[in-house]
Design an enzyme around this catalytic site. Structure first.
Site, PDB file in Angstrom:
ATOM      1  N   SER A  79      81.899   8.991 -19.241  1.00 19.10           N
ATOM      2  CA  SER A  79      81.929   9.041 -17.783  1.00 19.10           C
ATOM      3  C   SER A  79      83.054   9.924 -17.230  1.00 19.10           C
ATOM      4  O   SER A  79      83.134  11.098 -17.563  1.00 19.10           O
ATOM      5  CB  SER A  79      82.033   7.603 -17.284  1.00 19.10           C
ATOM      6  OG  SER A  79      82.000   7.522 -15.910  1.00 19.10           O
ATOM      7  N   ASP A 298      80.795  12.079 -10.803  1.00 24.35           N
ATOM      8  CA  ASP A 298      81.696  11.916 -11.947  1.00 24.35           C
ATOM      9  C   ASP A 298      81.042  12.550 -13.187  1.00 24.35           C
ATOM     10  O   ASP A 298      79.966  13.147 -13.095  1.00 24.35           O
ATOM     11  CB  ASP A 298      82.089  10.446 -12.167  1.00 24.35           C
ATOM     12  CG  ASP A 298      80.948   9.634 -12.750  1.00 24.35           C
ATOM     13  OD1 ASP A 298      79.779  10.042 -12.594  1.00 24.35           O
ATOM     14  OD2 ASP A 298      81.209   8.589 -13.372  1.00 24.35           O
ATOM     15  N   ALA A 397      83.874   0.606  -4.621  1.00 22.64           N
ATOM     16  CA  ALA A 397      84.571   1.545  -3.742  1.00 22.64           C
ATOM     17  C   ALA A 397      84.604   2.941  -4.359  1.00 22.64           C
ATOM     18  O   ALA A 397      84.547   3.959  -3.662  1.00 22.64           O
ATOM     19  CB  ALA A 397      85.981   1.041  -3.481  1.00 22.64           C
ATOM     20  N   ASN A 398      84.629   2.997  -5.704  1.00 23.52           N
ATOM     21  CA  ASN A 398      84.718   4.294  -6.374  1.00 23.52           C
ATOM     22  C   ASN A 398      83.419   5.107  -6.322  1.00 23.52           C
ATOM     23  O   ASN A 398      83.354   6.207  -6.849  1.00 23.52           O
ATOM     24  CB  ASN A 398      85.173   4.115  -7.823  1.00 23.52           C
ATOM     25  CG  ASN A 398      84.209   3.248  -8.613  1.00 23.52           C
ATOM     26  OD1 ASN A 398      83.013   3.203  -8.346  1.00 23.52           O
ATOM     27  ND2 ASN A 398      84.737   2.539  -9.607  1.00 23.52           N
ATOM     28  N   PRO A 522      93.429  -7.445 -15.123  1.00 22.72           N
ATOM     29  CA  PRO A 522      93.460  -6.569 -16.298  1.00 22.72           C
ATOM     30  C   PRO A 522      92.240  -5.665 -16.263  1.00 22.72           C
ATOM     31  O   PRO A 522      91.154  -6.124 -15.912  1.00 22.72           O
ATOM     32  CB  PRO A 522      93.378  -7.553 -17.465  1.00 22.72           C
ATOM     33  CG  PRO A 522      92.679  -8.760 -16.909  1.00 22.72           C
ATOM     34  CD  PRO A 522      93.010  -8.828 -15.447  1.00 22.72           C
ATOM     35  N   ARG A 530      95.595  -3.383 -13.393  1.00 26.49           N
ATOM     36  CA  ARG A 530      95.493  -2.629 -12.142  1.00 26.49           C
ATOM     37  C   ARG A 530      96.040  -3.455 -10.984  1.00 26.49           C
ATOM     38  O   ARG A 530      95.754  -4.644 -10.858  1.00 26.49           O
ATOM     39  CB  ARG A 530      94.037  -2.281 -11.836  1.00 26.49           C
ATOM     40  CG  ARG A 530      93.407  -1.382 -12.881  1.00 26.49           C
ATOM     41  CD  ARG A 530      92.132  -0.737 -12.355  1.00 26.49           C
ATOM     42  NE  ARG A 530      91.278  -0.281 -13.442  1.00 26.49           N
ATOM     43  CZ  ARG A 530      91.447   0.844 -14.123  1.00 26.49           C
ATOM     44  NH1 ARG A 530      92.466   1.641 -13.847  1.00 26.49           N
ATOM     45  NH2 ARG A 530      90.624   1.174 -15.107  1.00 26.49           N
TER      46      ARG A 530
END
Ligand SMILES: CC(=O)N[C@H]1[C@@H](OP(=O)(O)O)O[C@H](CO)[C@@H](O)[C@@H]1O
Ligand SMILES: [Mg+2]
Length: 559
Positions: A79, A298, A397-398, A522, A530
């Site tokens: 990815s 991506d 959100a990404n 995690p 994160r």
């Protein structure tokens, strides 16, 4: 294989185990590496992966045989991760991610230290899972553009071939993750309604639905697409050839064979995490014309984010997964209202987000009575929660997400007798959206068309889309810790239950910031923890993120 006599069956089994042993000896497991099948399958440095690919081949065949020959997909990709990485994940017959109950089997097989232990684990697994090894198996696989792909595919094929003629394979070559999911779903669809199970079938299906939706509203304004120098460039070219000039697409960052270019300073992950234009897009000047918009895929084209420069100050404005979800959900709600289905068939549109969704997006939706569910990170969680709505919009959100239409929603739309031309039109459009949107998984290409179709119907440019709500300033920080397993999250990962006392401290700090929200979890794909923080102003978001990062470091024994 046939099971004509017990002796013959035993002989065939011995032959199979021998050929597994031969293959396994070609791909020994490196010492001191521990693999885990996580959120995105296996993902690590490509040089560590050949033995994993061989073993994933074995597992995929077991799964297909267990499911009476249903087609299983295998995608070789890492990815948005750097080019030297690679990875592999399995796709279930419905086009969804591998059933989570099989993830531990993948982990166990990949960690067998020797050929002998692999053989015995394979045998135990086949018995335990009640796999009839005489069943046929069907496998379809693909890879992204990473230079390590061909070698890893060889290892995978070795794993598939040990079963001889009982396994049929379909190699899609270099293609996007969502196209592989589409092909798996379409191949297993007995009604043949989902689409023709080929890349061409995918392109034709989407081109047809998009053409229905755009009608005489086209040709649309040009769209600049940053392909992250990855496989999206290949898929986009094929698709635009099939579509014609309804949407003038200008691909950028298409250097799929330039070493080191993949995801480097470009792509959806870069844009989302840096909250900035890829330098290549900036220097191309394509966004300087008022009204221009661009998007970034991506590395395997299952994520997309849009952006533009605001007219007054030429400031970068990000239109991420949350912005897509909000615009699309609002639009579909309007279409459902216009469709005027009977009360009993009124379709419920809902949105699924993760804790990373910007607080403003959640507030915007709930204040408009659109139900929002928050689930743990990872597409499988979002996907399943979205299936509980008639029309379930889910986006991380990404930029990874899609819209699922339930079977009953499709049935209701097809059976409806519209009361007016407007209602008929709304129903036709809802059905066309259900065709345009990838029903298996988030898909950058399909989501790009979805966004363009909604904008065209609304008569909006990027700034109209952006005007709905203002994102709260936010930060996402990666913290490297000695042992991330001590961090245990609960409540859709919005709170920590471990280390003891840390959650209380986080909340104490959070309270000091206006509109402050922060959580720690995690990562499921990287060796880190994160920290997410949002607050009313940029500097408050920054300070909150720093303060929580300090707490995390302290709790993990670093000072
Ligand atoms: C904050 C973030 O973007 N996390 C990503 C990332 O998961 P982590 O578990 O956070 O490493 O990779 C996942 C797989 O691609 C994706 O689903 C998810 O959204
Ligand atoms: Mg991806």
């Amino acid at each position: 294989m046939s099971s004509s006599s017990p002796t013959k069956a035993a002989h065939e089994h011995a032959v199979l185990l021998n050929s597994i042993a031969d293959g396994a000896n070609q791909y020994p497991k490196p010492e001191h590496v521990n693999y885990t099948y996580g959120t995105a399958g296996f993902r690590t440095l490509a040089t560590k992966l050949p033995s994993v690919l061989f073993r994933v081949g074995l597992l995929a065949v077991l799964r297909s045989k267990r499911l009476e020959g249903a087609t299983i997909g295998i995608m070789v990709t890492a990815s948005h991760n750097p080019e030297p990485d690679n990875g592999v994940k399995l796709v279930d017959p419905s086009g969804e991610m591998l059933d989570p109950s099989w993830e531990p089997h993948a982990t166990t097989l990949s960690n067998c230290p020797s050929t002998e232990s692999l053989i015995s684990t394979f045998t135990t697994l086949a018995n335990h899972l009640r796999v009839d090894l005489h069943q046929p198996a069907n496998i379809v696989y693909a890879r992204d553009t990473r230079p390590s792909g061909p070698e890893l595919i060889k290892a995978l094929e070795t794993g598939l071939r040990v079963f001889g003629d009982s396994v049929k394979i379909n190699d899609l070559g270099v293609t996007t993750t969502p196209i592989l999911h589409y092909v798996v779903k379409a191949t297993n669809d007995k009604t043949a309604e989902y689409g023709v199970p080929t890349k061409e079938g995918y392109n034709a299906k989407m081109a047809k639905a998009f053409t229905t939706l755009i009608g005489n509203k086209g040709p649309l304004a040009p769209l600049y697409v940053d392909c992250a120098n990855g496989v999206g460039a290949v898929a986009l070219k094929d698709f635009t050839d099939a579509l014609g000039d309804l949407l003038p697409v200008h691909p950028l960052n298409t250097a799929t064979t330039t070493q080191g270019a993949l995801n480097h300073m470009c792509g959806a992950d870069f844009v989302k995490t840096k909250q900035a234009l890829p330098p290549s897009v900036h220097s191309s000047g394509v966004l300087s014309k008022p009204g221009s918009r661009a998007c970034s895929f991506d590395g395997d084209a299952d994520r997309i984010v849009f952006y533009y420069l605001n007219e007054e100050k030429a400031n970068f404005r990000l239109l991420d997964g949350d912005k897509i979800a909000v615009m699309v959900a609002m639009f579909l709600v309007d279409l459902v209202v216009k469709a005027k289905l009977d009360e009993e068939h009124r379709l419920k549109v809902g949105v699924v987000q993760t804790a990373y969704a910007n607080g403003s997006s959640t507030k915007y939706l709930t204040s408009r009575n659109i139900p929002v569910t928050c689930v743990s990170t990872g597409v499988k969680h979002l996907h399943h929660a979205a299936q509980r709505y008639d029309i379930g919009v889910y986006f991380e959100a990404n930029g990874h997400g899609t819209v699922l239409f339930s079977d009953s929603a499709i049935k209701a739309l097809k059976a409806a007798s519209p009361q007016s031309p407007d209602a008929a039109n709304a129903i036709k459009n809802l059905l066309a959206f259900s065709e345009l949107i990838n029903q298996a998984v988030g898909d950058a290409l399909s989501d790009m068309l979805l966004v363009e179709a909604v904008l065209a119907h609304r008569g909006w440019g990027a700034s109209d889309w952006d005007a709905g709500y203002e994102d709260l300033p936010n930060r996402l920080v990666k913290v490297e810790v000695p042992d991330r397993s001590i961090f245990v999250a609960t409540d859709a990962e919005r709170k920590l239950t471990n280390p003891p006392g840390l959650q209380e401290k986080i909340e104490e700090v959070m309270r000091k910031y206006e509109m402050g929200r922060s959580f720690v979890r995690p990562s499921g794909t990287e060796d880190c923890v994160r920290v997410y923080a949002e607050a009313k102003t940029n500097s408050e978001a920054e300070n909150l993120a720093l303060a929580i990062t300090d707490l995390v470091r302290f709790a993990s024994g670093q000072s």
